[in-house]
Scaffold this motif. Structure first.
Motif, PDB file in Angstrom:
ATOM      1  N   THR A  61      -3.850  -0.073  -2.839  1.00  0.00           N
ATOM      2  CA  THR A  61      -4.532  -1.320  -2.499  1.00  0.00           C
ATOM      3  C   THR A  61      -3.708  -2.162  -1.538  1.00  0.00           C
ATOM      4  OG1 THR A  61      -5.577  -1.290  -4.679  1.00  0.00           O
ATOM      5  CG2 THR A  61      -5.600  -3.379  -3.472  1.00  0.00           C
ATOM      6  N   TRP A  62      -2.393  -2.162  -1.761  1.00  0.00           N
ATOM      7  CA  TRP A  62      -1.522  -2.994  -0.940  1.00  0.00           C
ATOM      8  C   TRP A  62      -1.247  -2.409   0.443  1.00  0.00           C
ATOM      9  CZ3 TRP A  62       0.160  -7.858  -1.852  1.00  0.00           C
ATOM     10  CH2 TRP A  62      -0.049  -8.379  -3.136  1.00  0.00           C
ATOM     11  N   GLN A  63      -1.394  -1.101   0.580  1.00  0.00           N
ATOM     12  CA  GLN A  63      -1.095  -0.489   1.874  1.00  0.00           C
ATOM     13  C   GLN A  63      -1.953  -1.051   3.006  1.00  0.00           C
ATOM     14  OE1 GLN A  63      -1.254   3.801   0.929  1.00  0.00           O
ATOM     15  NE2 GLN A  63       0.758   3.950   1.915  1.00  0.00           N
ATOM     16  N   ALA A  64      -3.125  -1.581   2.670  1.00  0.00           N
ATOM     17  CA  ALA A  64      -4.017  -2.101   3.716  1.00  0.00           C
ATOM     18  C   ALA A  64      -3.440  -3.361   4.374  1.00  0.00           C
ATOM     19  CB  ALA A  64      -5.389  -2.417   3.114  1.00  0.00           C
ATOM     20  N   VAL A  65      -2.538  -4.085   3.676  1.00  0.00           N
ATOM     21  CA  VAL A  65      -2.017  -5.341   4.233  1.00  0.00           C
ATOM     22  C   VAL A  65      -0.518  -5.298   4.485  1.00  0.00           C
ATOM     23  CG1 VAL A  65      -3.841  -6.730   3.193  1.00  0.00           C
ATOM     24  CG2 VAL A  65      -1.731  -6.325   1.914  1.00  0.00           C
ATOM     25  N   VAL A  66       0.190  -4.295   3.968  1.00  0.00           N
ATOM     26  CA  VAL A  66       1.631  -4.191   4.193  1.00  0.00           C
ATOM     27  C   VAL A  66       1.866  -3.273   5.390  1.00  0.00           C
ATOM     28  CG1 VAL A  66       3.851  -3.534   3.217  1.00  0.00           C
ATOM     29  CG2 VAL A  66       2.098  -4.547   1.747  1.00  0.00           C
TER      30      VAL A  66
END
Length: 731
Positions: free
Chosen positions: A447-452
């Protein structure tokens, strides 16, 4: 004391009237009546102790009489003396061992060199009496209320022992003198520890800091011992003396510069090294401290406890006061540990004040930082601080503004800004909902890979919401053991930023507005270039080239007019006429797009009506226009609104393939103009709207006009753009 008791005491001892002054033919000895009368008439402070000692000397035919009073510290203090002994004995002095357990009526009588009980006289006292020439002594303890309150010393320098009659008189005399001494003895006073506790209790009764409490104790101590000045000196680690507090008259205030002199430093250091009270004589350097010469100065070192600060309590008297000095000797040792405790509190307060000042400076610096910088600087500061934690690969600040999430990352020393358009599936919702700190493991990394902005197979994300605003601090690490330290780090930084997070949002709004202005500027440049290219194309490519082609065809037709039928010539001329008409229409359209003549002569409503008709002709759109203005706006407002409609329709709506267009124009009672442009294009959200060409320019244009622009989806799936503009506003 009853008359029968007096008779029993005086049997066989009555003297004639001539033996005592002012005494009649009473059978009671004159000295008994005198002492009894003195006890009734005089108060404790009015007793003439010298006269009591003189009468005692006369009653027992002695050359030396000394009356001692016992203090609460089990010491003997000389109350009075009479006779031939001129040398004042040392006072106070310790009581002999077992003296306080002697019963009333007990006596020690005999030659000084004979066997005398150690409970009555110490060896040192016998040596002192021997130096005074004493040969026979009579020592009696003084009692009052069943408690030992003093001692009566009677001595003869002649070789005449005390008789049995003298002993009987001494018993009565000791009882009467004991009653008098008991009235002023310290046994009835509070113990020194109780007095010290009372001073501290009274000082703590009023609110204040530890330094203020210490000042009140010093002030109370000064009045209790009748001192002229009391100084509390603190010995600092850098080998200097600090005046912590003082109590004295203004004319006796110590000289601060004197405390830095080498002689005063040597005095204070000597007291601390010796570890016991010292008497500072004139000429020792103590005269440098006060502006006048003091008759007596006593210095008491504080006890050494752990790493507490060393201190010295200095008391000074302008005139000698033996009673005050005696009280000091008793009270200060009991008070010193409490003073040392207060000094510890004073040091804590000083450290707290210094820490508070440091925090205030940091807060001022942080406020200035937030005013002059933005979230990117905070992200860089978080990254710098996070470098102390192993495994940290990214740090950032998340803020919500204009209904979207903005991420300010620092990855490997490089700042990056990410504007998120999909709010529903954003991990920012997770970061803002978990308080006070949340850790997301590898199971949430997808989920976080989209913004990190990192390419990692797995990582741990630590977040801490800012609290007062919609925002959060974020740290990304690829080591699980680093999460605990990262949690502590973001918690500390949130505590500093939480009260100032509004400044971050304000700065974010300014940054986003600046980004919109930059995009609007880019849109304006692009639109200007396109309109210029369209105008050039319309005039040069279409009109001029068409005119040149028509001129050539006219010349060609003229040459062949005699060589072809008239009907063919007429046909060719009609074709040239149609070409010229189409060129004139194209030129008229190009000019209309730049500035329609109806806008100048008839106003905005007429110009928009003409524009709607042109859209229907040129793009085969179903255009529905309805509007009228009851008051014509300023010229530049009309021009701007017409250009705004063209911008919205041609740059943001036509590229989406709209087939139906509705334009509404009306005016409120206050003159405000309301313009609505609606179509059948699908509403994809505000983020998608802001990405459309010309959207930023339209928002900035409306802002410069002093109006507002709102975009929203329609229930049937279309999109509506509503603008409000004041009637008159200078650009």
């Amino acid at each position: 004391m009853t008359e029968h008791r007096l008779r029993w005491l005086s049997r066989g001892q009555a003297r004639s009237h001539s033996e005592g002054p002012g005494v009649g033919g009473s059978a009671v000895p004159f000295w008994v009546e005198w002492l009894l009368d003195l006890g009734v008439r005089a108060g404790p402070e009015q007793l003439d102790w010298t006269e009591v000692a003189r009468i005692s000397c006369q009653v027992l035919s002695a050359q030396i009489v000394r009356i001692w009073r016992m203090t609460a510290r089990s010491e003997l203090v000389l109350q009075a003396q009479a006779g031939d002994g001129q040398e004042a004995p040392s006072s106070p002095r310790p009581i002999p061992t077992g003296f306080d357990r002697l019963a009333p009526g007990m006596l020690a009588v005999g030659p000084l060199d004979g066997p005398l009980a150690e409970s009555f006289l110490t060896a040192e006292e016998r040596v002192a009496l021997r130096r005074s020439g004493v040969q026979h002594v009579l020592v009696a303890p003084l009692h009052a209320g069943g408690t030992t309150v003093g001692r009566l010393d009677v001595a003869r320098t002649r070789p005449e022992p005390f008789s049995a009659e003298d002993r009987s008189r001494a018993v009565v005399l000791a009882e009467l003198v004991g009653l008098l001494v008991g009235r002023v003895a310290t046994v009835g006073e509070p113990l020194p520890s109780d007095q010290a506790a009372e001073l501290v209790h009274q000082a703590l009764a009023l609110p204040g800091s530890a330094r203020e409490v210490l000042a009140r104790i010093v002030e109370a101590l000064r009045w209790r011992v009748r001192a002229s000045a009391v100084l509390f000196l603190r010995w600092l680690p850098e080998e200097r003396v600090e005046l912590l507090t003082t109590s004295t008259a203004p004319e006796l205030m110590p000289d601060p510069t004197a405390l830095t002199s080498s002689r005063v430093l040597m005095l204070v250091r000597n007291v601390l090294e010796q570890g016991r009270p010292q008497r500072w004589r004139a000429g020792s350097g103590s005269e440098l401290i006060f502006p006048v010469v003091m008759a007596e100065t006593l210095a008491f070192p504080l006890p050494v406890i752990g790493t507490a600060a060393r201190g010295v309590l200095v008391l000074a008297w302008r005139d000698r006061d033996e009673g005050g000095e005696e009280r000091v000797q008793v009270l200060v040792p009991e008070l010193a540990p409490r003073l040392l405790t207060l000094v510890g509190f004073v040091e804590r307060e000083e450290r707290a004040i210094a820490d508070r000042a440091s925090i205030e400076r940091r807060e001022l610096l942080l406020d200035a930082l937030l005013r002059t910088s933005g979230p990117t600087v905070i992200a860089e500061a978080l990254w710098r601080r996070a470098q102390s934690v192993s495994g940290v690969v990214a740090a950032g600040v998340l803020l919500e503004g204009d209904e979207r999430f903005v991420w300010f990352w620092v990855v490997q020393e490089e700042p990056r800004v990410l504007v998120e358009t999909d709010r529903e599936r954003s991990p920012a919702q997770l970061a803002l909902s978990q308080r006070p700190v949340a850790v997301f493991g590898p199971d949430r990394w997808a989920t976080w890979q989209a913004v990190v902005p990192l390419e990692l197979e797995q990582a741990w994300v630590v977040t801490a919401p800012l609290g007062t605003v919609r925002g959060s601090l974020v740290i990304v690490t690829h080591e699980e053991q680093a999460t605990a330290e990262a949690e502590r780090l973001v918690t500390d930084l949130v505590s500093l930023l939480e009260a100032r997070a509004d400044g971050l949002v304000t700065r974010l709004d300014r940054d986003l507005a600046e980004m919109r202005r930059q995009r609007a500027l880019g849109d304006a440049l692009v639109q200007h270039a396109e309109e210029w290219r369209t105008l050039v194309d319309a005039i040069h490519t279409t009109v001029l080239q068409g005119l040149a082609s028509s001129l050539y065809r006219i010349e060609l037709t003229t040459r062949r007019v005699d060589q072809q039928p008239v009907e063919q010539t007429l046909l060719e001329l009609e074709q040239v006429r149609d070409i010229l008409a189409s060129h004139i229409a194209a030129l008229r359209d190009a000019i209309f797009r730049q500035r329609p003549a109806s806008l100048e002569h008839l106003g905005l409503a007429a110009a928009l009506r003409d524009y709607a008709a042109q859209l229907q002709r040129a793009h085969a759109l179903d255009v529905d226009f309805l509007g009228e203005l009851w008051q014509r706006p300023d010229r530049h407002v009309e021009e701007s609104l017409f250009g705004l409609v063209r911008l919205l329709v041609e740059r943001t709506r036509l590229p989406l393939g709209v087939r139906k267009l509705v334009i509404r124009l009306r005016q409120r009672t206050d003159g405000t103009i309301v313009l609505v442009v609606a179509d059948d294009a699908h509403w994809a959200g505000r983020a998608a709207w802001e990405e459309l060409p010309g959207a930023a320019l339209a928002s900035e244009w409306i802002r410069l006009l002093g109006g507002t622009l709102h975009v929203a989806g329609l229930p049937d799936g279309g999109t509506a753009i509503a603008c409000t503009v004041p009637l008159r506003r200078a650009l």
